[in-house]
Design a protein around this motif. Structure first.
Motif, PDB file in Angstrom:
ATOM      1  N   LEU A   1      18.024 -17.995 -11.964  1.00  0.00           N
ATOM      2  CA  LEU A   1      18.289 -17.366 -13.232  1.00  0.00           C
ATOM      3  C   LEU A   1      20.120 -17.327 -13.157  1.00  0.00           C
ATOM      4  O   LEU A   1      20.340 -18.286 -14.453  1.00  0.00           O
ATOM      5  N   GLY A   2      21.056 -17.163 -12.109  1.00  0.00           N
ATOM      6  CA  GLY A   2      22.366 -16.989 -12.224  1.00  0.00           C
ATOM      7  C   GLY A   2      22.847 -18.400 -13.061  1.00  0.00           C
ATOM      8  O   GLY A   2      23.877 -18.517 -13.796  1.00  0.00           O
ATOM      9  N   ILE A   3      22.036 -20.115 -11.813  1.00  0.00           N
ATOM     10  CA  ILE A   3      22.591 -20.904 -12.434  1.00  0.00           C
ATOM     11  C   ILE A   3      22.575 -21.238 -14.099  1.00  0.00           C
ATOM     12  O   ILE A   3      23.348 -21.878 -14.610  1.00  0.00           O
ATOM     13  N   VAL A   4      21.306 -21.092 -14.533  1.00  0.00           N
ATOM     14  CA  VAL A   4      20.748 -21.005 -15.968  1.00  0.00           C
ATOM     15  C   VAL A   4      22.345 -20.294 -16.933  1.00  0.00           C
ATOM     16  O   VAL A   4      22.291 -20.416 -17.563  1.00  0.00           O
ATOM     17  N   LEU A   5      22.206 -19.128 -16.453  1.00  0.00           N
ATOM     18  CA  LEU A   5      22.956 -18.168 -16.941  1.00  0.00           C
ATOM     19  C   LEU A   5      24.178 -18.770 -17.008  1.00  0.00           C
ATOM     20  O   LEU A   5      25.231 -18.598 -18.119  1.00  0.00           O
ATOM     21  N   ALA A   6      25.090 -19.247 -16.098  1.00  0.00           N
ATOM     22  CA  ALA A   6      26.277 -19.959 -15.815  1.00  0.00           C
ATOM     23  C   ALA A   6      25.775 -20.517 -17.788  1.00  0.00           C
ATOM     24  O   ALA A   6      27.589 -20.916 -17.372  1.00  0.00           O
ATOM     25  N   LEU A   7      25.258 -21.927 -16.916  1.00  0.00           N
ATOM     26  CA  LEU A   7      25.310 -22.612 -17.994  1.00  0.00           C
ATOM     27  C   LEU A   7      25.362 -22.058 -19.043  1.00  0.00           C
ATOM     28  O   LEU A   7      25.955 -23.135 -20.611  1.00  0.00           O
TER      29      LEU A   7
END
Length: 297
Positions: free
Chosen positions: A282-288
């Motif tokens: 989820l963190g990677i998705v939010l980062a993008l």
């Protein structure tokens, strides 16, 4: 955007080097000293700074150079102390949370305008950091087990001084980001300023090693050449990214921090077999999403 991508890539490569150095018997402090000598050589070779006017810098620039010359090697050493006293997880968290300082500076010092879109992007970036820094339970249990088996004097040192070195990591990395932004504003003269900051950092690191009576290790010194190339690429393209987006420092600050930890998380999972939790994904998705919102239209 390619400058940001290159800077993030070099930064992740530096992290991989430091991770492998621990298991490869490399003495990181000696590699760091050679790293600055290598960065000086690359700066002279690739950027061709004007040596005849090298020392004709305004007082404000000398202040930035002096601070960088002290902070660059010092933060490396403080980070190493933080890992010993507080552990890798807390140290890495302190480094990444230093993002708060340059983001505040973007609006208070560099007078960036805060729009609703940027505010949402910053909020997503901080949420992404929180998710990415959350470790799976198995990894956390392993870290706790390692702490439990640490020597008693090391445990006492961690309890009494751990918060101080973590504060040093947080403030040090945040200040370095802000100073690099200031260096980017120098413009055409930044090559000479970059060279001087590397020279100052290298001299101070060398003097510190000599004062400790360091016994030199050939493998560690040789590995410093590789570290220097990676570190030079990281810093050079980071400053170029600030020059590419002069009115949007928040994008560079946030993208660099969450980009490094996102890619580092993926590399850790793919190369070092580290487990990813749903929160990490989820963190990677939010980062993008944060980068998309912060990117200028």
């Amino acid at each position: 955007m390619h400058t940001l991508i290159l800077s993030i890539s070099f930064s992740v490569a530096v992290s991989i080097f430091l991770k492998l150095a621990r298991s490869g018997g490399i003495r990181v402090d000696q590699a760091i000293a050679v790293n600055y000598a290598t960065a000086v050589a690359l700066c002279l070779w690739l950027l061709h700074p004007p040596l005849d006017t090298l020392f004709e810098q305004p007082a404000a620039v000398w202040l930035i150079l002096g601070l960088l010359g002290v902070l660059l090697p010092s933060v490396f050493l403080v980070m190493a102390a933080a890992v010993r006293r507080a552990g890798i997880v807390r140290s890495d968290t302190a480094q990444r949370l230093s993002l708060i300082l340059p983001i505040l500076a973007a609006f208070l010092v560099f007078h960036e305008v805060l729009s609703g879109r940027k505010a949402i992007g910053i909020a997503l970036a901080l949420c992404a950091l929180a998710c990415l820094l959350t470790r799976p339970r198995a990894a956390a249990a392993a870290a706790g087990s390692a702490a439990a088996t640490a020597p008693e004097d090391e445990t006492r040192g961690s309890a009494s001084r751990g918060w101080l070195v973590l504060l040093g990591v947080w403030a040090g990395y945040g200040c370095i980001d802000i100073l690099f932004k200031q260096m980017a504003r120098i413009g055409a003269g930044f090559a000479g300023s970059l060279l001087l900051s590397f020279v100052l950092a290298g001299v101070l690191m060398g003097l510190w090693l000599l004062a400790r009576g360091t016994r030199w290790h050939a493998r560690s010194l040789a590995s410093g050449v590789l570290l220097g190339g990676l570190n030079f690429g990281n810093i050079y393209f980071y400053i170029r990214a600030h020059q590419t987006f002069p009115d949007n420092p928040t994008l560079v600050f946030a993208a660099m921090n969450i980009g490094v930890i996102s890619i580092g998380t993926l590399v850790g999972a793919g190369v070092f077999r580290e487990r990813l939790s749903l929160l990490n994904v989820l963190g990677i998705v939010l980062a993008l999403g944060a980068i998309v919102l912060l990117f200028p239209r």
